[in-house]
Design a protein around this motif. Structure first.
Motif, PDB file in Angstrom:
ATOM      1  N   GLU A   8      62.875  50.218  52.988  1.00 25.72           N
ATOM      2  CA  GLU A   8      62.368  50.110  52.069  1.00 25.72           C
ATOM      3  C   GLU A   8      63.321  51.473  50.896  1.00 25.72           C
ATOM      4  O   GLU A   8      63.762  50.690  50.055  1.00 25.72           O
ATOM      5  N   ALA A   9      63.979  52.394  51.421  1.00 24.02           N
ATOM      6  CA  ALA A   9      64.939  53.516  51.351  1.00 24.02           C
ATOM      7  C   ALA A   9      66.290  52.024  50.908  1.00 24.02           C
ATOM      8  O   ALA A   9      67.370  52.454  49.582  1.00 24.02           O
ATOM      9  N   ILE A  10      66.623  51.060  52.052  1.00 24.14           N
ATOM     10  CA  ILE A  10      67.654  50.820  51.266  1.00 24.14           C
ATOM     11  C   ILE A  10      67.490  49.650  50.310  1.00 24.14           C
ATOM     12  O   ILE A  10      68.863  49.715  49.160  1.00 24.14           O
ATOM     13  N   LYS A  11      65.810  49.091  50.018  1.00 22.51           N
ATOM     14  CA  LYS A  11      65.886  48.172  49.520  1.00 22.51           C
ATOM     15  C   LYS A  11      66.018  48.917  47.669  1.00 22.51           C
ATOM     16  O   LYS A  11      67.480  48.733  46.679  1.00 22.51           O
ATOM     17  N   THR A  12      65.183  50.086  47.994  1.00 21.94           N
ATOM     18  CA  THR A  12      65.816  50.898  45.709  1.00 21.94           C
ATOM     19  C   THR A  12      67.650  50.904  46.347  1.00 21.94           C
ATOM     20  O   THR A  12      67.846  51.295  45.130  1.00 21.94           O
ATOM     21  N   SER A  13      67.766  51.646  47.443  1.00 21.14           N
ATOM     22  CA  SER A  13      68.960  51.678  47.381  1.00 21.14           C
ATOM     23  C   SER A  13      70.322  51.225  46.670  1.00 21.14           C
ATOM     24  O   SER A  13      71.264  50.779  45.458  1.00 21.14           O
ATOM     25  N   LEU A  14      70.079  49.304  47.442  1.00 22.41           N
ATOM     26  CA  LEU A  14      70.523  48.888  46.169  1.00 22.41           C
ATOM     27  C   LEU A  14      70.099  48.242  45.220  1.00 22.41           C
ATOM     28  O   LEU A  14      70.921  47.904  44.479  1.00 22.41           O
ATOM     29  N   GLN A  15      68.804  48.346  44.538  1.00 20.08           N
ATOM     30  CA  GLN A  15      68.336  48.009  43.157  1.00 20.08           C
ATOM     31  C   GLN A  15      69.275  48.433  42.218  1.00 20.08           C
ATOM     32  O   GLN A  15      69.978  47.883  41.167  1.00 20.08           O
ATOM     33  N   GLN A  16      69.272  49.643  42.518  1.00 19.20           N
ATOM     34  CA  GLN A  16      69.700  50.992  42.490  1.00 19.20           C
ATOM     35  C   GLN A  16      71.470  51.023  41.763  1.00 19.20           C
ATOM     36  O   GLN A  16      72.187  51.268  40.593  1.00 19.20           O
ATOM     37  N   ALA A  17      72.165  50.268  42.909  1.00 18.77           N
ATOM     38  CA  ALA A  17      73.410  50.089  42.935  1.00 18.77           C
ATOM     39  C   ALA A  17      73.715  49.452  41.941  1.00 18.77           C
ATOM     40  O   ALA A  17      75.524  48.964  41.711  1.00 18.77           O
ATOM     41  N   GLY A  18      72.699  48.144  41.631  1.00 12.30           N
ATOM     42  CA  GLY A  18      73.506  47.141  40.562  1.00 12.30           C
ATOM     43  C   GLY A  18      72.969  45.590  41.183  1.00 12.30           C
ATOM     44  O   GLY A  18      73.118  44.550  41.005  1.00 12.30           O
ATOM     45  N   CYS A  19      72.143  45.319  42.565  1.00 11.56           N
ATOM     46  CA  CYS A  19      71.911  43.912  42.723  1.00 11.56           C
ATOM     47  C   CYS A  19      71.128  43.691  42.074  1.00 11.56           C
ATOM     48  O   CYS A  19      69.825  44.328  41.408  1.00 11.56           O
ATOM     49  N   ASP A  20      71.047  42.302  41.570  1.00 12.09           N
ATOM     50  CA  ASP A  20      70.510  41.676  40.914  1.00 12.09           C
ATOM     51  C   ASP A  20      69.146  41.064  41.616  1.00 12.09           C
ATOM     52  O   ASP A  20      67.713  40.820  40.826  1.00 12.09           O
ATOM     53  N   HIS A  21      69.047  41.149  42.999  1.00  9.68           N
ATOM     54  CA  HIS A  21      67.838  40.781  43.827  1.00  9.68           C
ATOM     55  C   HIS A  21      67.859  40.918  44.654  1.00  9.68           C
ATOM     56  O   HIS A  21      68.946  41.281  45.617  1.00  9.68           O
ATOM     57  N   VAL A  22      66.763  41.834  45.046  1.00  4.61           N
ATOM     58  CA  VAL A  22      67.012  42.350  46.746  1.00  4.61           C
ATOM     59  C   VAL A  22      65.246  42.291  47.200  1.00  4.61           C
ATOM     60  O   VAL A  22      63.992  41.794  46.086  1.00  4.61           O
ATOM     61  N   GLU A  23      65.721  42.258  48.368  1.00  7.29           N
ATOM     62  CA  GLU A  23      64.334  41.424  49.276  1.00  7.29           C
ATOM     63  C   GLU A  23      64.188  42.097  50.689  1.00  7.29           C
ATOM     64  O   GLU A  23      64.940  42.701  51.078  1.00  7.29           O
ATOM     65  N   ILE A  24      62.617  42.553  50.952  1.00  8.35           N
ATOM     66  CA  ILE A  24      62.411  42.828  52.348  1.00  8.35           C
ATOM     67  C   ILE A  24      61.791  41.765  53.114  1.00  8.35           C
ATOM     68  O   ILE A  24      60.869  41.063  53.040  1.00  8.35           O
ATOM     69  N   CYS A  25      62.768  40.789  53.728  1.00  5.39           N
ATOM     70  CA  CYS A  25      62.536  39.917  54.663  1.00  5.39           C
ATOM     71  C   CYS A  25      61.472  40.160  56.172  1.00  5.39           C
ATOM     72  O   CYS A  25      63.183  40.548  56.881  1.00  5.39           O
ATOM     73  N   GLU A  26      60.646  39.875  55.791  1.00  5.95           N
ATOM     74  CA  GLU A  26      60.014  39.870  57.555  1.00  5.95           C
ATOM     75  C   GLU A  26      60.861  39.662  58.483  1.00  5.95           C
ATOM     76  O   GLU A  26      61.107  37.680  58.334  1.00  5.95           O
TER      77      GLU A  26
END
Ligand code: BES
Ligand code: MN
Ligand code: MN
Length: 462
Positions: free
Chosen positions: A43-61
């Motif tokens: 989750e923390a990685i997801k948030t950091s990628l969103q904040q860094a400027g990724c347009d689309h971020v998802e956690i893939c099971e």
């Protein structure tokens, strides 16, 4: 100062505190007790990628820990860089040998890191190194200079063999489609001697079990009359190397790639001091296969090592016992052309063959992967080389590493793309050991160098 240096100077302390926050989460993939922490790290990685400027971020099971996927596609006709890293870490054991708690990061200076290093499990392997990529993306998006498309694939099972990643890759060819894969999960020679990793060893990891009598026995009443599984196991293990320290498993060396004299001479040019090597490890001599140098032994030659061995009584005081069972965990590091599944079979057959009567043998394969070598004439390597040349003021030395990242050969096989291994750690950073650390200089140098890779790769792709 150029723009990236100015940006780093301005945001340096935030870059460090953000990494420290990430390092506080104990994402130990090997221990099921830390499941929630591993998931929290995703989750923390997801948030950091969103904040860094990724347009689309998802956690893939996956069937195991999830893969964090992120992307920023600025123009489908431009090249795409796929960044791979892992957010899981090794267990911190032996915990008593840490000078500060493994998940309470501290900054201290060391001989090799006069500007300070962050001490924590995962600081270098691989949270610190993957976070350089997140911050490099932040710089490129914040200043509007991302020259191409970028995708991130950050997994949570690397330290336990990436068992579910191959299925994920096979099922997501389109999503992961890229022109080059970029990984910072290796090291370099020294801060004043940049190098780029051009090879990784393969791996076959097995566990063996030797069973003697059906129960532990009194070592006086039965000693000498029945096979002692520990005696047998240690004798069998000892026989796996000959007097020249070559591995005795029939067929083991059949496919080993032999380097030419010229290639070996080229390798020997890399700066290396055997005296400092011995001193750093507190050993009075090095050890290994006859006819090869230390740098060859730990990169272009295959190995077999016992990683753990147990059985019988190991508690306080003495107990007289012939154990019923003995165990060992054995790893074989492999070089290009050796196939890990074939080597696992050769090991199993040989180990069963050399067992004397009186014991039963079980060989349980754990995990493995193929080795990797990358040519230095690819545009990916050339782009990386130019990037280092600019930020280090020196052309980096291509060097093969002894470590393994099994997924790299799968990337080539499945996604048909080359991987560039831009590692900024040092061998002395104690990855997998107590007091793991990552130099702040190295961390910031990585953030400075990565955007230049994007720039040169895009330019060279035209
Ligand atoms: N990052 C390391 C591999 C590495 C480190 C390669 C330094 C080259 C230089 C990775 O996290 C790792 O520890 N890999 C394991 C293999 C894996 C299957 C558990 C290894 O090499 O033991
Ligand atoms: Mn790693
Ligand atoms: Mn590791």
């Amino acid at each position: 100062m150029n723009q990236i240096q100015t940006y780093i100077a301005k945001h340096k302390s935030r870059f460090i505190t953000e990494l420290i926050e990430l390092l506080k989460i104990p994402s130990i993939s090997a221990d099921p007790a830390f499941k929630n922490e591993v998931l929290k790290t995703a989750e923390a990685i997801k948030t950091s990628l969103q904040q860094a400027g990724c347009d689309h971020v998802e956690i893939c099971e996956t069937a195991g820990y999830p893969v964090v996927f992120g992307e920023k596609i600025i123009n489908p006709s431009l090249p795409t860089v796929l960044v791979y890293g892992h957010y899981d870490v090794q267990p911190p054991d032996p915990i008593d040998l840490w000078d500060s708690p493994p998940f309470e990061p501290v900054v201290k200076t060391t001989e090799r890191h006069p500007d300070g290093a962050i001490f924590a499990r995962g600081a270098c392997d691989d949270k610190g190194q993957l976070y350089m990529h997140v911050k490099a993306l932040e710089f490129m998006t914040a200043t509007n200079q991302l020259p191409c498309n970028v995708k991130f694939m950050i997994e949570g099972e690397e330290e336990v063999g990436s068992a579910n990643l191959s299925t994920f890759i096979k099922q997501n060819h389109e999503k992961l489609k890229n022109d080059v894969i970029l990984i910072s999960d290796t090291g370099m020679i020294a801060n004043n001697t940049p190098s780029i990793t051009t090879g990784l060893r393969g791996l076959s990891y097995v566990e063996v079990e030797v069973t003697g009598p059906n129960r532990d026995l009194h070592s006086g009443l039965y000693g000498g009359a029945v096979a002692n599984p520990i005696n047998i196991l240690t004798t069998m293990i000892a026989s796996l190397h000959d007097d020249s320290n070559r591995i005795t498993i029939p067929g083991f060396y059949n496919k080993v790639e032999e380097l030419s004299k010229a290639e070996r001479a080229e390798m020997a040019k890399a700066p290396f001091s055997i005296e400092s090597y011995k001193k750093a490890l507190d050993i009075d001599d090095v050890y290994g296969e006859s006819g090869y140098s230390t740098n060859e032994r730990n990169s272009i030659r295959p190995t077999l090592d016992v990683n753990g061995i147990w059985g019988g009584y190991t508690g306080e005081g003495a107990k007289t016992v012939i154990p019923s069972k003995a165990y060992a965990k054995i790893s074989m590091r492999l070089v290009p052309n050796q196939d890990w599944e074939e080597i696992t079979k050769l090991f199993k057959t040989h180990f069963e063959n050399i067992a004397p009567k009186g014991v039963k043998i079980k060989v349980k394969p754990h995990h493995g992967g193929q080795g990797y070598v990358t040519p230095i004439n690819s545009i990916g390597y050339q782009a990386a080389s130019k990037a280092y040349e600019q930020t280090f003021g020196k052309i980096p030395i291509p060097q093969r590493s002894g470590g393994s990242i099994p997924i790299v050969s799968l990337f080539e096989h499945e996604l048909k793309s080359k991987t560039i291994l831009m590692g900024f750690g040092l061998d002395s950073d104690a990855i997998h050991s107590p007091n793991e650390h990552f130099g702040i200089w190295n961390y910031l140098k990585g953030i400075e160098t990565i955007p230049l890779f994007y720039k040169h790769f895009t330019a060279l792709s035209k």
